[in-house]
Design a protein around this motif. Structure first.
Motif, short mmCIF file in Angstrom:
data_model
loop_
_atom_site.label_atom_id
_atom_site.label_comp_id
_atom_site.label_asym_id
_atom_site.label_seq_id
_atom_site.Cartn_x
_atom_site.Cartn_y
_atom_site.Cartn_z
N GLY A 18 98.14 61.32 110.41
CA GLY A 18 99.50 60.84 110.66
C GLY A 18 100.43 61.93 111.18
O GLY A 18 101.65 61.86 110.97
N ALA A 19 99.86 62.93 111.84
CA ALA A 19 100.72 63.98 112.42
C ALA A 19 101.67 63.34 113.43
O ALA A 19 101.27 62.49 114.21
CB ALA A 19 99.86 65.03 113.11
N ARG A 20 102.94 63.77 113.39
CA ARG A 20 103.91 63.16 114.30
C ARG A 20 103.56 63.47 115.75
O ARG A 20 103.63 62.62 116.62
CB ARG A 20 105.32 63.67 113.97
N GLY A 37 101.81 65.21 106.15
CA GLY A 37 103.22 65.44 106.47
C GLY A 37 103.46 66.42 107.61
O GLY A 37 104.50 67.08 107.65
N LEU A 38 102.52 66.51 108.55
CA LEU A 38 102.69 67.48 109.65
C LEU A 38 103.58 66.92 110.75
O LEU A 38 103.46 65.76 111.15
CB LEU A 38 101.33 67.83 110.27
N ASP A 39 104.46 67.76 111.24
CA ASP A 39 105.19 67.44 112.47
C ASP A 39 104.30 67.74 113.68
O ASP A 39 104.18 66.91 114.59
CB ASP A 39 106.47 68.27 112.51
N VAL A 40 103.67 68.91 113.66
CA VAL A 40 102.89 69.36 114.81
C VAL A 40 101.49 69.80 114.38
O VAL A 40 101.34 70.62 113.47
CB VAL A 40 103.58 70.55 115.53
N LEU A 41 100.48 69.25 115.01
CA LEU A 41 99.10 69.64 114.75
C LEU A 41 98.47 70.10 116.07
O LEU A 41 98.43 69.35 117.04
CB LEU A 41 98.32 68.43 114.20
N PHE A 42 98.04 71.35 116.09
CA PHE A 42 97.27 71.85 117.23
C PHE A 42 95.80 71.73 116.84
O PHE A 42 95.42 72.19 115.77
CB PHE A 42 97.57 73.33 117.49
N ASN A 83 101.74 60.17 121.39
CA ASN A 83 102.10 61.30 120.51
C ASN A 83 101.06 62.42 120.56
O ASN A 83 101.15 63.40 119.82
CB ASN A 83 102.27 60.82 119.06
N ILE A 84 100.06 62.27 121.41
CA ILE A 84 99.04 63.32 121.55
C ILE A 84 99.07 63.82 122.99
O ILE A 84 98.98 63.04 123.93
CB ILE A 84 97.63 62.79 121.20
N ARG A 85 99.19 65.12 123.15
CA ARG A 85 99.27 65.74 124.47
C ARG A 85 98.23 66.84 124.57
O ARG A 85 97.74 67.33 123.55
CB ARG A 85 100.65 66.35 124.71
N LEU A 86 97.91 67.25 125.77
CA LEU A 86 97.10 68.45 125.94
C LEU A 86 98.05 69.64 125.90
O LEU A 86 99.09 69.62 126.57
CB LEU A 86 96.38 68.47 127.29
N ALA A 87 97.70 70.64 125.13
CA ALA A 87 98.47 71.88 125.18
C ALA A 87 98.20 72.55 126.52
O ALA A 87 97.24 72.21 127.22
CB ALA A 87 98.05 72.80 124.04
N GLU A 93 87.13 66.93 103.39
CA GLU A 93 88.18 66.08 102.80
C GLU A 93 89.27 66.90 102.11
O GLU A 93 90.45 66.63 102.24
CB GLU A 93 87.52 65.09 101.82
N GLN A 94 88.85 67.94 101.38
CA GLN A 94 89.83 68.79 100.69
C GLN A 94 90.81 69.44 101.66
O GLN A 94 91.98 69.65 101.33
CB GLN A 94 89.12 69.90 99.91
N SER A 95 90.30 69.77 102.83
CA SER A 95 91.18 70.37 103.84
C SER A 95 92.11 69.33 104.44
O SER A 95 93.27 69.60 104.72
CB SER A 95 90.35 71.03 104.94
N MET A 96 91.59 68.11 104.64
CA MET A 96 92.44 67.03 105.15
C MET A 96 93.64 66.86 104.22
O MET A 96 94.77 66.63 104.68
CB MET A 96 91.66 65.72 105.25
N GLN A 97 93.41 67.02 102.92
CA GLN A 97 94.50 66.84 101.96
C GLN A 97 95.57 67.92 102.09
O GLN A 97 96.68 67.76 101.59
CB GLN A 97 93.94 66.81 100.53
#
Ligand code: ZN
Ligand code: ZN
Ligand code: ZN
Length: 252
Positions: free
Chosen positions: A212-214, A181-186, A237-241, A173-177
């Protein structure tokens, strides 16, 4: 994105499945790594066993730092291939990792750290421990993000409005915090079936939506996922890299 594949890569040795024999270049996945480029600097996350091929393919001509997530073979075994950058740049390259990660690297590459008289060229690196606190690399802040990789805690990294969370099965949970506000999450999405040390497609969809990553891009993908079909089943909004993918993100 230098490599979007799991530890054995795709195609996988000896496998004749539809994905391993696919003609879609996005189904060719080298081992997991990204390059973060800014202000003329290149910061690499992990040195995979494919690092030489990845550097040649992406025309990487300088390397300023390496950040290590953890010391599994698919993330460190290309370390020796930093040597051409040493020759070109005539200086040490800093490598960053948790104390246990750096200790594993020392055990894996003892010759790099021995002070014995050398007859051959070895990587010129400078180990820098990270402890969970944010640190700056050439003016950009990198925030380590602890994640659980099975029972082991390893690091992902947030930089600006992006984060790279490779191998993980759970995110505290601490890491989730630290990931608002992420634009991009890999993030790791090995396959559909559960795995003791990796995230799955369903789990990573939930993580991306909870945060809520964009935009989210899945990586560390095995041959269970064919690019086109797997992507068609994902939220928009989710793709395979895929290897060679380039994304522009704000530094915050
Ligand atoms: Zn891995
Ligand atoms: Zn296969
Ligand atoms: Zn791993």
């Amino acid at each position: 994105m230098l490599g979007s594949g799991t530890s054995v890569g795709v195609p996988t040795i000896g496998c004749h499945c539809a994905v391993c024999t696919s003609s879609d270049p996005r189904d060719n996945r080298l081992r997991p790594s990204i390059l973060v480029s800014y202000d003329g600097r290149n910061v690499l996350i992990d040195t995979t066993p494919d690092f030489r091929s990845q550097a040649l393919r992406a025309h990487i001509e300088r390397l300023d730092a390496v950040l290590f997530t953890h010391a599994h073979a698919d993330h460190i075994m290309g370390l020796d291939d930093v040597r051409p950058f040493n020759f070109r740049q005539k200086g040490n390259i800093p490598i960053y990792g948790a104390p246990e990660t750096l200790a594993s690297i020392r055990r894996s590459f003892p010759y790099i750290f021995e002070n014995a008289q050398r007859e051959t060229n070895i990587p010129q690196i400078e180990a820098r421990e990270i402890d969970g606190q944010a640190f700056h690399v050439f003016g950009v802040e990198f925030q380590p993000v602890p994640v659980l990789h099975g029972r082991q805690t390893i690091y992902g990294f947030r930089f600006g409005e992006a984060a790279y969370l490779t191998d993980h099965s759970d995110i505290p949970e601490q890491s989730m915090q630290r990931l608002g506000g992420l634009d991009v999450l890999f993030l790791d999405a090995l396959r559909y079936k559960p795995h003791p040390t990796h995230s799955t497609v369903d789990l990573s969809i939930r993580t991306a939506q909870t945060l809520g990553a964009r935009r989210a891009f899945f990586t560390h993908i095995c041959h269970d996922l064919g690019h086109e079909r797997a992507e068609s089943l994902l939220p928009s909004n989710i793709r395979l890299a895929y290897d060679g993918l380039e994304i522009t993100v704000r530094a915050e």
